[in-house]
Design a protein around this motif. Sequence first.
Motif, PDB file in Angstrom:
ATOM      1  N   UNK A 131       0.832  -1.198   0.000  1.00 16.55           N
ATOM      2  CA  UNK A 131       0.000   0.000   0.000  1.00 16.55           C
ATOM      3  C   UNK A 131       0.871   1.254   0.000  1.00 16.55           C
ATOM      4  N   UNK A 132       0.514   2.195  -0.884  1.00 18.51           N
ATOM      5  CA  UNK A 132       1.189   3.488  -0.952  1.00 18.51           C
ATOM      6  C   UNK A 132       0.141   4.586  -0.772  1.00 18.51           C
ATOM      7  N   UNK A 133       0.398   5.494   0.165  1.00 15.61           N
ATOM      8  CA  UNK A 133      -0.464   6.650   0.359  1.00 15.61           C
ATOM      9  C   UNK A 133       0.276   7.868  -0.180  1.00 15.61           C
ATOM     10  N   UNK A 134      -0.272   8.474  -1.206  1.00 16.97           N
ATOM     11  CA  UNK A 134       0.411   9.570  -1.899  1.00 16.97           C
ATOM     12  C   UNK A 134       0.294  10.866  -1.091  1.00 16.97           C
ATOM     13  N   UNK A 135       1.430  11.312  -0.538  1.00 16.77           N
ATOM     14  CA  UNK A 135       1.513  12.564   0.209  1.00 16.77           C
ATOM     15  C   UNK A 135       2.716  13.320  -0.350  1.00 16.77           C
ATOM     16  N   UNK A 136       2.519  14.514  -0.877  1.00 13.91           N
ATOM     17  CA  UNK A 136       3.591  15.169  -1.638  1.00 13.91           C
ATOM     18  C   UNK A 136       4.748  15.705  -0.814  1.00 13.91           C
ATOM     19  N   UNK A 137       4.509  16.092   0.456  1.00  8.67           N
ATOM     20  CA  UNK A 137       5.573  16.729   1.235  1.00  8.67           C
ATOM     21  C   UNK A 137       6.009  15.840   2.401  1.00  8.67           C
ATOM     22  N   UNK A 138       7.298  15.954   2.787  1.00  8.69           N
ATOM     23  CA  UNK A 138       7.837  15.124   3.865  1.00  8.69           C
ATOM     24  C   UNK A 138       7.128  15.393   5.189  1.00  8.69           C
ATOM     25  N   UNK A 139       6.888  16.666   5.496  1.00 11.74           N
ATOM     26  CA  UNK A 139       6.252  17.014   6.751  1.00 11.74           C
ATOM     27  C   UNK A 139       4.849  16.404   6.829  1.00 11.74           C
ATOM     28  N   UNK A 140       4.134  16.470   5.739  1.00  9.74           N
ATOM     29  CA  UNK A 140       2.788  15.892   5.697  1.00  9.74           C
ATOM     30  C   UNK A 140       2.852  14.365   5.770  1.00  9.74           C
ATOM     31  N   UNK A 141       3.890  13.776   5.204  1.00  5.11           N
ATOM     32  CA  UNK A 141       4.046  12.326   5.262  1.00  5.11           C
ATOM     33  C   UNK A 141       4.269  11.863   6.693  1.00  5.11           C
ATOM     34  N   UNK A 142       5.067  12.625   7.443  1.00  7.58           N
ATOM     35  CA  UNK A 142       5.291  12.284   8.850  1.00  7.58           C
ATOM     36  C   UNK A 142       3.992  12.382   9.635  1.00  7.58           C
ATOM     37  N   UNK A 143       3.217  13.440   9.379  1.00  2.25           N
ATOM     38  CA  UNK A 143       1.945  13.602  10.069  1.00  2.25           C
ATOM     39  C   UNK A 143       0.985  12.470   9.722  1.00  2.25           C
ATOM     40  N   UNK A 144       0.949  12.060   8.452  1.00  2.47           N
ATOM     41  CA  UNK A 144       0.067  10.982   8.036  1.00  2.47           C
ATOM     42  C   UNK A 144       0.478   9.651   8.666  1.00  2.47           C
ATOM     43  N   UNK A 145       1.779   9.414   8.753  1.00  2.00           N
ATOM     44  CA  UNK A 145       2.251   8.175   9.372  1.00  2.00           C
ATOM     45  C   UNK A 145       1.777   8.068  10.819  1.00  2.00           C
ATOM     46  N   UNK A 146       1.851   9.190  11.538  1.00  2.00           N
ATOM     47  CA  UNK A 146       1.386   9.203  12.930  1.00  2.00           C
ATOM     48  C   UNK A 146      -0.129   9.009  12.993  1.00  2.00           C
ATOM     49  N   UNK A 147      -0.859   9.621  12.062  1.00  5.27           N
ATOM     50  CA  UNK A 147      -2.315   9.492  12.081  1.00  5.27           C
ATOM     51  C   UNK A 147      -2.768   8.065  11.807  1.00  5.27           C
ATOM     52  N   UNK A 148      -1.968   7.298  11.051  1.00  7.42           N
ATOM     53  CA  UNK A 148      -2.311   5.902  10.780  1.00  7.42           C
ATOM     54  C   UNK A 148      -2.297   5.073  12.059  1.00  7.42           C
ATOM     55  N   UNK A 149      -1.477   5.479  13.011  1.00  4.27           N
ATOM     56  CA  UNK A 149      -1.478   4.805  14.318  1.00  4.27           C
ATOM     57  C   UNK A 149      -2.791   5.100  15.038  1.00  4.27           C
ATOM     58  N   UNK A 150      -3.212   6.356  15.018  1.00  5.24           N
ATOM     59  CA  UNK A 150      -4.459   6.743  15.686  1.00  5.24           C
ATOM     60  C   UNK A 150      -5.668   6.041  15.075  1.00  5.24           C
ATOM     61  N   UNK A 151      -5.627   5.818  13.776  1.00  3.37           N
ATOM     62  CA  UNK A 151      -6.763   5.159  13.127  1.00  3.37           C
ATOM     63  C   UNK A 151      -6.730   3.653  13.296  1.00  3.37           C
ATOM     64  N   UNK A 152      -5.664   3.137  13.920  1.00  2.35           N
ATOM     65  CA  UNK A 152      -5.564   1.705  14.160  1.00  2.35           C
ATOM     66  C   UNK A 152      -5.010   0.912  13.003  1.00  2.35           C
ATOM     67  N   UNK A 153      -4.576   1.591  11.957  1.00  6.95           N
ATOM     68  CA  UNK A 153      -4.052   0.878  10.795  1.00  6.95           C
ATOM     69  C   UNK A 153      -2.579   0.514  10.933  1.00  6.95           C
ATOM     70  N   UNK A 154      -1.860   1.192  11.828  1.00 11.25           N
ATOM     71  CA  UNK A 154      -0.438   0.912  12.051  1.00 11.25           C
ATOM     72  C   UNK A 154      -0.187   0.791  13.545  1.00 11.25           C
ATOM     73  N   UNK A 155       0.797  -0.051  13.899  1.00 11.67           N
ATOM     74  CA  UNK A 155       1.176  -0.198  15.306  1.00 11.67           C
ATOM     75  C   UNK A 155       2.641   0.165  15.531  1.00 11.67           C
ATOM     76  N   UNK A 156       3.243   0.772  14.524  1.00  9.63           N
ATOM     77  CA  UNK A 156       4.612   1.282  14.647  1.00  9.63           C
ATOM     78  C   UNK A 156       4.840   2.289  13.534  1.00  9.63           C
ATOM     79  N   UNK A 157       5.843   3.128  13.730  1.00 11.10           N
ATOM     80  CA  UNK A 157       6.221   4.130  12.735  1.00 11.10           C
ATOM     81  C   UNK A 157       7.686   3.919  12.387  1.00 11.10           C
TER      82      UNK A 157
END
Length: 474
Positions: free
Chosen positions: A224-250
């Motif tokens: 799975x690839x989630x298209x996020x154009x900027x590094x800062x936004x990618x970091x924020x999205x990675x953290x949000x995936x934990x909150x949504x329960x889709x990830x258990x590590x970053x």
Amino acid sequence: MAKNRTFDEIEIGESATLSRALTINDLFVFAHASGNINPVHIPDIDWTGDGKKDDPIAPSMWVGALISAVLGNVLPGPGTVYRSQTFRFLDRVHLGDSLTATVTVTNKAADRQVDLATRVTRSDGTVIAEGEAVVTAPDRRITFDAAELPGILIERHQHFDRLTELASRLPALPVAVASPDDPHSLGGALLGAREGLIVPILVGKTADIEAAAAEIGADLSGIEIIDVPREDAAAAMAVSLVHSGRARAVMKGHLHTDMLLKHVVKRDGGLRTGKRLSHCFVMDIPGRPSPVIISDAAINIAPDLLAKVDIVQNAIDLGRAIGMSEPKVGVLSAIETVNPAMPSSIDAAVLSKMAERGQITGGIVDGPLAMDNAIDVQAARTKGITSLVAGHADILIAPNLEAGNMLAKELTFIAHAEAAGLVIGASVPVILTSRADDERARLSSCVLALLYDYWQQNGAALTTDTPLTGEASQ
């Protein structure tokens, strides 16, 4: 101390024995010394191709070398020179087999010739090998102190092997990877996926991720690839995936560590737990009986006392997660006594007392300790230090980032240790990869994340005897 029997002293009918059990290190040393790399004799590999590590057997001439040891060490002993040796090999030797080699004098002849019957038996009485030796016995007294023989260090990293095998019992860990758009970071994430340790969710600019995959010839099918154009936004999205329960590590990709951690520690939407984040290096050092954890060598530059409380607690938690039932923590300074002119020694003493009073839990903490008496029993005894930690430290707490970083890199590049790292203190493990990390380091970091996640979820470390059911099993 080896002491010989001269030709004139030797009597027909006398015999001598030596006993030895076959170890993994014996097989590695023999392979290097002889040049015989027949995979049948090499531990921890699958030479049959059935997907399982095969039980190695000892080379027959390793068995024969046990006879040479009796002749050279005992009878006749130091000064003995071989003339000839015959062998009949009747059975095979496996790891852990205890063997006894016996030589018996059958004849004496001119020119100090001694003939001996030779035999090697297993502890159950099975004859492994038998034959005849002809040697020239010494004509004068010779003694030799084995302490004069230089030691050999086997660069074998069995601790990470054990942890990897343990983690392989668990389902792959869903991991949000922030900006894996270069060959190093993308390759590390895909390697963890291939080994069944993680399920990566790649967060970043799709075009750049695909370009990095093309550069290393990697297939992104099924990833799975989630298209996020900027590094800062990618970091924020990675953290949000934990909150949504889709990830258990970053996992850190191709972006600066500060940018990722900024989103991990932010008050709104971050992964804060009330503890300060700290980085732990787990070092697999050849010759050490267990892994050694070093903290902090990557995040906290000049931690104060309160920061060190969290650094110590985080390291203890990781130690427990990888199977240390009650980690022994050595808080390092340049000396092992409290000196008001040396702040690190005061911090170490306070941390030790805080652990005694239950303000730090799960481990035994002592300090200040100098590096030598933290890890070497004899150094601790020489300095008169009586402590449960001195000489036995599982965890080493550095006074600052510079000292911790130098210590970890010295162990890696001088002591040939392998290192893996994890950031502890957030609600989930954070994997920091480096461009300098090799494949083994990246895999081992994924292993640490998997085992720490299990410990967080279950409150106990995974062991080989832990029954796994449902979602916790593969």
